[in-house]
Enzyme design. Structure first.
Site, PDB file in Angstrom:
ATOM      1  N   ILE A  53       1.034  -1.223   0.041  1.00  0.00           N
ATOM      2  CA  ILE A  53      -0.034  -0.036  -0.164  1.00  0.00           C
ATOM      3  C   ILE A  53       0.875   1.237   0.039  1.00  0.00           C
ATOM      4  O   ILE A  53       1.801   1.432   0.698  1.00  0.00           O
ATOM      5  CB  ILE A  53      -0.932   0.017   1.136  1.00  0.00           C
ATOM      6  CG1 ILE A  53      -1.808  -1.292   1.365  1.00  0.00           C
ATOM      7  CG2 ILE A  53      -1.863   1.250   1.075  1.00  0.00           C
ATOM      8  CD1 ILE A  53      -2.580  -1.257   2.461  1.00  0.00           C
ATOM      9  N   CYS A 119      -4.175   5.457  11.060  1.00  0.00           N
ATOM     10  CA  CYS A 119      -3.667   4.554  10.032  1.00  0.00           C
ATOM     11  C   CYS A 119      -4.215   3.202  10.118  1.00  0.00           C
ATOM     12  O   CYS A 119      -4.775   2.700   8.856  1.00  0.00           O
ATOM     13  CB  CYS A 119      -2.118   4.753   9.804  1.00  0.00           C
ATOM     14  SG  CYS A 119      -1.526   3.629   8.359  1.00  0.00           S
ATOM     15  N   CYS A 214       4.222   7.180  10.439  1.00  0.00           N
ATOM     16  CA  CYS A 214       4.394   6.271   9.209  1.00  0.00           C
ATOM     17  C   CYS A 214       4.295   7.150   7.892  1.00  0.00           C
ATOM     18  O   CYS A 214       4.876   6.651   6.904  1.00  0.00           O
ATOM     19  CB  CYS A 214       3.196   5.116   9.276  1.00  0.00           C
ATOM     20  SG  CYS A 214       1.559   6.011   9.649  1.00  0.00           S
TER      21      CYS A 214
END
Length: 377
Positions: A53, A119, A214
């Site tokens: 992803i 996330c 992230c």
């Protein structure tokens, strides 16, 4: 005897059919944990489809220092080595709208956000599920977590490696998400994962674990905040005396409990309070000032992952909890006061900050039960 042997063979045959019929999506980042997760899935008899992803900041607002080429190269190698289908999917826009914007707004309000939790909840197990994951029976990741079946319901539960346990980061997911998740390395120690990667000669075997938020990659956190919130000079004031000690460039660059980066002499100094209206940072001196500790934690918007195990309880419940990712649990009592869940800690807790998530666990430290957002008293 023959019947018994036939029964065993038939049971094994049924298991093979079951495994072959399971469609598994494996989310792989190129790191050692998710790479070994693929190895474990293959050893279990699964044939996962690997997804990488793209959620970084490249191609967004001029950022170019978030390379994903090495991650994709390693992930592609893993897919080829184990004969797995491999897809690269992009969730840039969804990530910006749901996670990055949340982070910027929380920081603007003087809160301490946790983009990694958002996330997991909104992107990896949210947007991905809606776009691609719904075609699969299970979604597997390299998180250090496990799941447990209690009274025919799936619970998020802690990993074998208590130091690496990542249930805190999954404290915001819901039941539909946890019931579909698989954690192939949840029963392994980090050292065992590394050794497995070496034995399988995976390119990620000695790769360092990712650090920081992230979506930032190699981008400096303060540079990122400065780009969207700018700078505004304010005072640094000693809480106990009201004495002005120095200046800062904006309260949004600082968090409760922070020690480094204040530029003050005669320390150590800790950030213990922020006045967002006046743009003032309040600090206390010493290695262990009382002002950076508290024992009462109020949680709003509290939600259970699997179910409300107590109902509308009126008494106190014994729990373990965390307010940040750490290997250590803290023991406390949980009470419900109208819409607020209040934790009374047995120990003083350092750096309690509004915006953080408080995650609660069962008293035996096995089940991760739910979470809420910390609010000021």
């Amino acid at each position: 005897m023959a019947f018994f042997v036939f029964g065993l063979c038939f049971a094994a045959f049924v298991k093979i059919l079951y495994l072959c019929g399971m469609n598994i999506a494996a989310l792989v980042s190129g790191g050692v944990d998710s790479s070994v997760a693929v190895v474990r899935l293959k050893e279990m008899g699964y044939d996962p489809t690997i997804f990488y992803i793209k959620i970084g900041m490249e191609d967004k607002d001029g950022y170019v220092d978030c390379p994903s080429e090495e991650d994709i190269e390693i992930t592609s190698y893993i897919a080829k080595k184990y004969g797995c289908k491999f897809e690269i999917v992009s969730l840039h826009e969804e990530y910006w709208e749901n996670v990055v914007s949340y982070t910027i707004e929380a920081v603007r309000r003087g809160l301490t956000p946790n983009p990694d939790m958002m996330c997991n909840k909104l992107i990896k197990f949210g947007s991905f599920e809606k776009k691609w994951g719904h075609c699969f029976d299970k979604i597997a990741t390299g998180h250090y977590c496990t799941t447990s079946l209690v009274n025919d319901k799936v619970y998020l539960s802690t990993a074998k490696d208590h130091v690496k346990d990542q249930t805190y980061f999954l404290g915001q997911i819901n039941y539909m998400q946890v019931s579909k998740l698989m954690f192939p390395i949840g029963d392994m120690l980090k050292s065992e994962v590394r050794q497995k990667a070496r034995e399988c000669r995976l390119p990620s075997a000695e790769r360092k674990d990712s650090q920081g938020i992230c979506f930032l990659g190699k981008i400096n956190y303060n540079d990122f905040i400065r780009r969207y919130l700018g700078e505004r000079e304010g005072k640094i004031v000693e809480l106990e005396t009201g004495r002005v000690l120095g200046k800062h460039k904006g309260y949004w660059f600082h968090t409760i409990g922070q020690r480094k980066g204040l530029g003050l002499s005669g320390g150590p100094w800790f950030v213990v309070k922020k006045d967002m209206n006046e743009n003032v940072l309040y600090v206390s001196q010493g290695y262990d000032p009382d002002t950076q500790y508290g024992k009462t934690i109020n949680l709003s918007a509290f939600e259970y992952i699997t179910e409300d195990i107590w109902g509308d309880f009126t008494d106190e419940k014994d729990i373990l909890f965390k307010i940040r990712h750490t290997p250590d649990f803290t023991r406390g009592k949980l009470r419900k006061i109208n819409d607020i869940y209040r934790i009374e800690s047995e120990e003083r807790i350092q750096g309690i900050a509004a915006g953080q998530f408080g995650v609660i666990y069962s008293p035996d430290a096995k089940l991760c039960l739910g979470s809420g957002v910390i609010i000021d008293d």
